[in-house]
Design a protein around this motif. Structure first.
Motif, short mmCIF file in Angstrom:
data_model
loop_
_atom_site.label_atom_id
_atom_site.label_comp_id
_atom_site.label_asym_id
_atom_site.label_seq_id
_atom_site.Cartn_x
_atom_site.Cartn_y
_atom_site.Cartn_z
N ARG A 36 1.06 -2.01 -5.11
CA ARG A 36 1.39 -3.38 -4.72
C ARG A 36 0.25 -4.34 -5.06
N GLU A 48 2.43 0.56 -1.58
CA GLU A 48 3.33 0.15 -0.50
C GLU A 48 4.20 1.28 0.02
N TYR A 93 4.72 0.30 5.64
CA TYR A 93 4.60 -0.08 4.23
C TYR A 93 3.32 -0.89 4.04
N CYS A 94 2.46 -0.44 3.15
CA CYS A 94 1.21 -1.15 2.89
C CYS A 94 1.49 -2.50 2.24
N ALA A 95 0.52 -3.41 2.38
CA ALA A 95 0.69 -4.74 1.79
C ALA A 95 -0.56 -5.18 1.04
#
Length: 372
Positions: A223, A239, A272-274
């Motif tokens: 991401r 993500e 979920y990573c950002a």
């Protein structure tokens, strides 16, 4: 005599208040107007206390979801998402001049050449702006005029391919693009293809490098990414599998050397990573977890730049899509999209841990922070 003393006292009081106000650290906030926000917000943070406040609201934007400042802080570039039912272009990249009081004066805009533009960056010399579109899977390069306005794109790249997750990776989804501070390389993370694409900036155009991409683990969903200050390491936050992939340059080729989770081992829910950022001294790396609603904290090994997890810290909000570290390195501001607030943390100089100050500001759907 008394009148003169009172005048002097009033003058000193006003001067003190002005000095305090002028020392505030201003920052712009990008939002989703489709989720109730009014546009781009200008806010300030007190560098002594961490308290935040709203300064002004700039309306007339359609989902200004990512912002980037020119190196000289004179111009702001904004990517806007427009419904294709309203505008077939799918979005724009817009140029604004920043006035002395932080107000924004519109210069011009160019089509995004793909739906759902989601990221914008400015070259270190301010001569180019680059954007990525999630829906279109494109990356575009725009030369910048002397007045900060944008020319038509000199390059439009359309990615191809897919990933292992059919629900999220059925096609390319360029999610970020950044100019290297150390070379003529430009990198772009594509969530749909599990690639960190590599370009060279040559003759005002983006050309695929000899090594066209670095492959992430299947289904990772890269991401955003961050550069280590030494110029030889890139940290990519993924993500879909909530990891950070560390990449270094060895024998003139980029290669992965570590993959580490951003979540506690006992966490069972969806997350979920950002966003991802590194401290100015390169000692600590931070990543945001949406779902777990935390900032993952890592210590960076000084010798080999490997990461060691220190733990996670609650963001005191919901869905931390973006966060930023103030230029003085003292404060971390986290934009929590779903809870509609920005929370403030003081960074512990001894161990790098963000410590919640109790300060927060309510803003609808904040998704990007850029310090002026």
């Amino acid at each position: 005599m008394k009148r003169s003393i009172l005048f002097l006292f009033a003058f000193l009081l006003v001067s003190t208040l002005f000095a305090q106000t002028s020392s505030l650290q201003n920052f712009y906030v990008g939002t989703f107007t489709s989720e109730g926000a009014e546009g781009v917000y200008l806010c300030s943070v007190n560098p002594e206390t961490g308290n935040v406040s709203l300064v002004e609201t700039f309306k007339g934007f359609d989902n200004p979801n990512y912002l980037s400042l020119s190196p000289n802080k004179k111009y702001l570039y904004v990517v806007t998402r427009v419904s294709t039912e309203v505008d077939k272009s799918g979005g724009y990249v817009c140029a604004y001049k920043i006035e002395k009081d932080g107000k924004l004066a519109f210069l011009n805009k160019q089509a995004s050449n793909g739906e759902d533009p989601c990221h914008v960056d400015v070259s270190p010399d301010g001569s180019f702006v680059a954007i990525a579109t999630y829906g279109g899977g494109t990356t575009s390069l725009y030369p910048v005029n002397s007045d900060g306005s944008l020319q038509e794109p000199s390059t439009v790249n359309r990615n191809s391919g897919a990933g292992a997750d059919p629900s999220r990776q059925s096609g390319p989804h360029a999610h970020s693009i950044r100019f290297s501070p150390f070379s003529n390389e430009v990198f772009s993370a594509d969530l749909g293809t599990d690639h960190l694409d590599v370009y060279n900036l040559v003759d005002n155009k983006l050309e695929a490098a000899d090594q066209a991409f670095v492959k992430m683990k299947a289904g990772a969903g890269p991401r955003h990414f961050e550069f280590h200050p030494n110029g030889n390491v890139i940290y990519v936050i993924n993500e879909l599998n909530s990891t950070i992939t560390s990449i270094h340059k060895s024998k003139n080729k980029w290669a992965t050397f570590q993959i580490i989770s951003t979540l506690p081992k006992d966490f069972k829910g969806e997350s979920y990573c950002a966003d991802i950022h590194i401290s100015a001294d390169g000692k600590y790396l931070y990543g945001s977890n949406r779902g777990h609603n935390s900032i993952a904290v890592f210590e960076v090994n000084e010798k080999d730049q490997t990461l060691e997890s220190i733990g996670t810290v609650s963001v005191e909000g919901n869905w931390p899509r973006n966060f930023g570290i103030t230029p003085d390195g003292k404060w971390m501001l986290v934009a929590n999209q779903k809870s509609g607030d920005i929370t403030v943390f003081k960074l512990n100089k001894q161990n790098g841990i963000p410590e919640f100050t109790g300060y927060k500001i309510k803003l609808p759907s904040p998704v990007c922070i850029q310090f002026l």
